[in-house]
Write a protein that holds these residues in place. Structure first.
Motif, PDB file in Angstrom:
ATOM      1  N   LEU A 140       0.823  -1.201   0.000  1.00 46.42           N
ATOM      2  CA  LEU A 140       0.000   0.000   0.000  1.00 46.42           C
ATOM      3  C   LEU A 140       0.867   1.266   0.000  1.00 46.42           C
ATOM      4  N   PRO A 141       0.421   2.319  -0.694  1.00 45.02           N
ATOM      5  CA  PRO A 141      -0.961   2.504  -1.165  1.00 45.02           C
ATOM      6  C   PRO A 141      -1.210   2.177  -2.635  1.00 45.02           C
ATOM      7  N   ASP A 142      -0.180   1.890  -3.434  1.00 48.85           N
ATOM      8  CA  ASP A 142      -0.432   1.850  -4.879  1.00 48.85           C
ATOM      9  C   ASP A 142       0.386   0.814  -5.638  1.00 48.85           C
ATOM     10  N   ARG A 143       0.713  -0.305  -4.995  1.00 50.06           N
ATOM     11  CA  ARG A 143       1.456  -1.358  -5.699  1.00 50.06           C
ATOM     12  C   ARG A 143       0.738  -2.697  -5.543  1.00 50.06           C
ATOM     13  N   MET A 144       0.666  -3.437  -6.640  1.00 49.57           N
ATOM     14  CA  MET A 144      -0.032  -4.712  -6.639  1.00 49.57           C
ATOM     15  C   MET A 144       0.606  -5.655  -7.648  1.00 49.57           C
ATOM     16  N   HIS A 145       0.669  -6.929  -7.306  1.00 48.97           N
ATOM     17  CA  HIS A 145       1.108  -7.965  -8.245  1.00 48.97           C
ATOM     18  C   HIS A 145       0.119  -9.117  -8.140  1.00 48.97           C
ATOM     19  N   GLN A 146      -0.587  -9.363  -9.212  1.00 48.25           N
ATOM     20  CA  GLN A 146      -1.595 -10.414  -9.253  1.00 48.25           C
ATOM     21  C   GLN A 146      -1.201 -11.507 -10.231  1.00 48.25           C
ATOM     22  N   LYS A 147      -1.403 -12.744  -9.814  1.00 47.71           N
ATOM     23  CA  LYS A 147      -1.127 -13.896 -10.674  1.00 47.71           C
ATOM     24  C   LYS A 147      -2.326 -14.836 -10.611  1.00 47.71           C
ATOM     25  N   VAL A 148      -2.884 -15.183 -11.769  1.00 50.34           N
ATOM     26  CA  VAL A 148      -4.048 -16.057 -11.853  1.00 50.34           C
ATOM     27  C   VAL A 148      -3.688 -17.270 -12.707  1.00 50.34           C
ATOM     28  N   THR A 149      -3.928 -18.473 -12.181  1.00 52.68           N
ATOM     29  CA  THR A 149      -3.599 -19.701 -12.893  1.00 52.68           C
ATOM     30  C   THR A 149      -4.820 -20.605 -12.972  1.00 52.68           C
ATOM     31  N   VAL A 150      -5.195 -21.000 -14.192  1.00 52.88           N
ATOM     32  CA  VAL A 150      -6.264 -21.974 -14.393  1.00 52.88           C
ATOM     33  C   VAL A 150      -5.661 -23.355 -14.164  1.00 52.88           C
ATOM     34  N   ILE A 196       0.923  -6.285 -12.932  1.00 58.43           N
ATOM     35  CA  ILE A 196       1.687  -5.527 -11.945  1.00 58.43           C
ATOM     36  C   ILE A 196       1.258  -4.073 -12.043  1.00 58.43           C
ATOM     37  N   LEU A 197       0.969  -3.490 -10.899  1.00 59.80           N
ATOM     38  CA  LEU A 197       0.610  -2.079 -10.820  1.00 59.80           C
ATOM     39  C   LEU A 197       1.624  -1.378  -9.928  1.00 59.80           C
ATOM     40  N   VAL A 198       2.216  -0.314 -10.433  1.00 59.61           N
ATOM     41  CA  VAL A 198       3.117   0.522  -9.643  1.00 59.61           C
ATOM     42  C   VAL A 198       2.723   1.971  -9.893  1.00 59.61           C
ATOM     43  N   GLY A 199       2.117   2.579  -8.890  1.00 60.86           N
ATOM     44  CA  GLY A 199       1.665   3.949  -9.057  1.00 60.86           C
ATOM     45  C   GLY A 199       0.577   4.048 -10.114  1.00 60.86           C
ATOM     46  N   LYS A 200       0.833   4.820 -11.139  1.00 58.50           N
ATOM     47  CA  LYS A 200      -0.145   5.016 -12.205  1.00 58.50           C
ATOM     48  C   LYS A 200       0.166   4.177 -13.442  1.00 58.50           C
ATOM     49  N   GLN A 201       1.158   3.296 -13.345  1.00 56.64           N
ATOM     50  CA  GLN A 201       1.526   2.448 -14.468  1.00 56.64           C
ATOM     51  C   GLN A 201       1.174   1.004 -14.171  1.00 56.64           C
ATOM     52  N   ALA A 202       0.805   0.258 -15.214  1.00 54.89           N
ATOM     53  CA  ALA A 202       0.461  -1.148 -15.058  1.00 54.89           C
ATOM     54  C   ALA A 202       0.963  -1.936 -16.259  1.00 54.89           C
ATOM     55  N   LEU A 225       8.147  -8.987   1.153  1.00 54.94           N
ATOM     56  CA  LEU A 225       7.297  -8.669   0.011  1.00 54.94           C
ATOM     57  C   LEU A 225       7.715  -7.335  -0.617  1.00 54.94           C
ATOM     58  N   LYS A 226       8.040  -7.366  -1.897  1.00 54.15           N
ATOM     59  CA  LYS A 226       8.371  -6.170  -2.668  1.00 54.15           C
ATOM     60  C   LYS A 226       7.715  -6.268  -4.034  1.00 54.15           C
ATOM     61  N   ILE A 227       7.306  -5.138  -4.552  1.00 57.26           N
ATOM     62  CA  ILE A 227       6.704  -5.098  -5.889  1.00 57.26           C
ATOM     63  C   ILE A 227       7.394  -4.013  -6.691  1.00 57.26           C
ATOM     64  N   GLU A 228       8.019  -4.417  -7.785  1.00 59.60           N
ATOM     65  CA  GLU A 228       8.738  -3.497  -8.652  1.00 59.60           C
ATOM     66  C   GLU A 228       8.225  -3.650 -10.081  1.00 59.60           C
ATOM     67  N   PRO A 229       8.450  -2.651 -10.944  1.00 59.46           N
ATOM     68  CA  PRO A 229       8.065  -2.796 -12.349  1.00 59.46           C
ATOM     69  C   PRO A 229       8.754  -4.019 -12.958  1.00 59.46           C
ATOM     70  N   PRO A 230       8.096  -4.728 -13.859  1.00 54.89           N
ATOM     71  CA  PRO A 230       8.703  -5.923 -14.452  1.00 54.89           C
ATOM     72  C   PRO A 230       9.916  -5.578 -15.319  1.00 54.89           C
ATOM     73  N   LYS A 231      10.825  -6.540 -15.412  1.00 60.58           N
ATOM     74  CA  LYS A 231      11.982  -6.377 -16.282  1.00 60.58           C
ATOM     75  C   LYS A 231      11.669  -6.998 -17.647  1.00 60.58           C
ATOM     76  N   ASP A 232      12.472  -6.680 -18.625  1.00 64.27           N
ATOM     77  CA  ASP A 232      12.322  -7.256 -19.973  1.00 64.27           C
ATOM     78  C   ASP A 232      10.925  -7.018 -20.534  1.00 64.27           C
TER      79      ASP A 232
END
Length: 237
Positions: free
Chosen positions: A75-85, A95-101, A210-217
């Protein structure tokens, strides 16, 4: 990206624990101590939002069959979600970091359009960061064991509209709170007669690393082809 967006909103809505109308204790117009069990659930959710970071691991049934989902929040503005069927092992991520996703449907990370990123950020702010006004009416089920932990159990009580007829919904929600810390432990949807097999289950944890950063590559989107300027000949005199 619609699948990504749908899963994201589902995860964020689940983070609030409930989505049923009720007055929040302590707010103007609320009846003080009218429902102490509801107040205890509200306090647990407030503690969750003040924890700065947490993780939700969910198992649910969707149109694609059994699905696993993990969502990490800083919080307040970082999220990493993973969904697997489960059946296909297909995984999608956001991945959400601030105003970028950014989204990844298996072929690499790509920046989401600005309008989509704004929607994801708004959903997180509304359902996770901001204090919820609609907690729900709960009844206390006392101290019990859940996944080997000492917890306090709370059942969301359905309040059908006056004059409503027909059978009651057999599904019900249970919310479990750690008996020592007061933090949420799990949020489950159950069916009468099959209480040992929830069709939706979310477990809360608080990883210290737990850390959330913008993805690489990040995969660059191809630039649109430039239209060639038609050749023109100077008019002959």
């Amino acid at each position: 990206m619609r699948r990504l967006m749908f899963a994201s909103f589902l995860a964020l809505a689940a983070a609030s624990g409930t989505a049923f109308a009720a007055e929040t204790p302590g707010e103007p117009g609320a009846k003080q101590n009218a429902n102490p069990c509801r107040e205890e659930v509200s306090v647990a959710l407030q503690k969750l939002r003040k924890s700065s970071w947490f993780r939700m691991d969910s198992n649910m049934l969707t149109e694609n069959g059994p699905t696993d989902m993990s969502v990490e929040y800083v919080l307040p503005d970082r999220m990493h979600q993973k969904v697997t069927v489960v059946a296909t092992k297909q995984t999608t991520e956001i991945i959400l970091v601030g105003k970028q996703a950014w989204g990844n449907e298996g072929s690499g990370w790509r920046a989401l359009p600005e309008t989509v990123a704004q929607q994801v950020a708004a959903q997180m702010a509304e359902n996770v960061v901001e204090q919820q006004q609609d907690v729900g009416n709960y009844s206390c089920k006392g101290r019990t064991k859940f996944d080997g932990r000492d917890v306090m159990g709370y059942k969301l009580e359905d309040e059908p509209a006056k004059g409503a007829e027909g059978p009651k919904n057999e599904a019900f929600r249970m919310f479990y709170v750690d008996a020592t810390t007061g933090l949420p432990v799990s949020n489950v949807l159950l069916t009468i007669g099959r209480e040992d097999k929830p069709f939706f289950k979310t477990s809360y944890s608080f990883p210290l690393d737990l850390k959330i950063e913008p993805p690489k590559d990040i995969v660059a989107e191809p630039e649109p082809a430039k239209a060639e300027t038609p050749k023109t000949e100077a008019p002959k005199p």
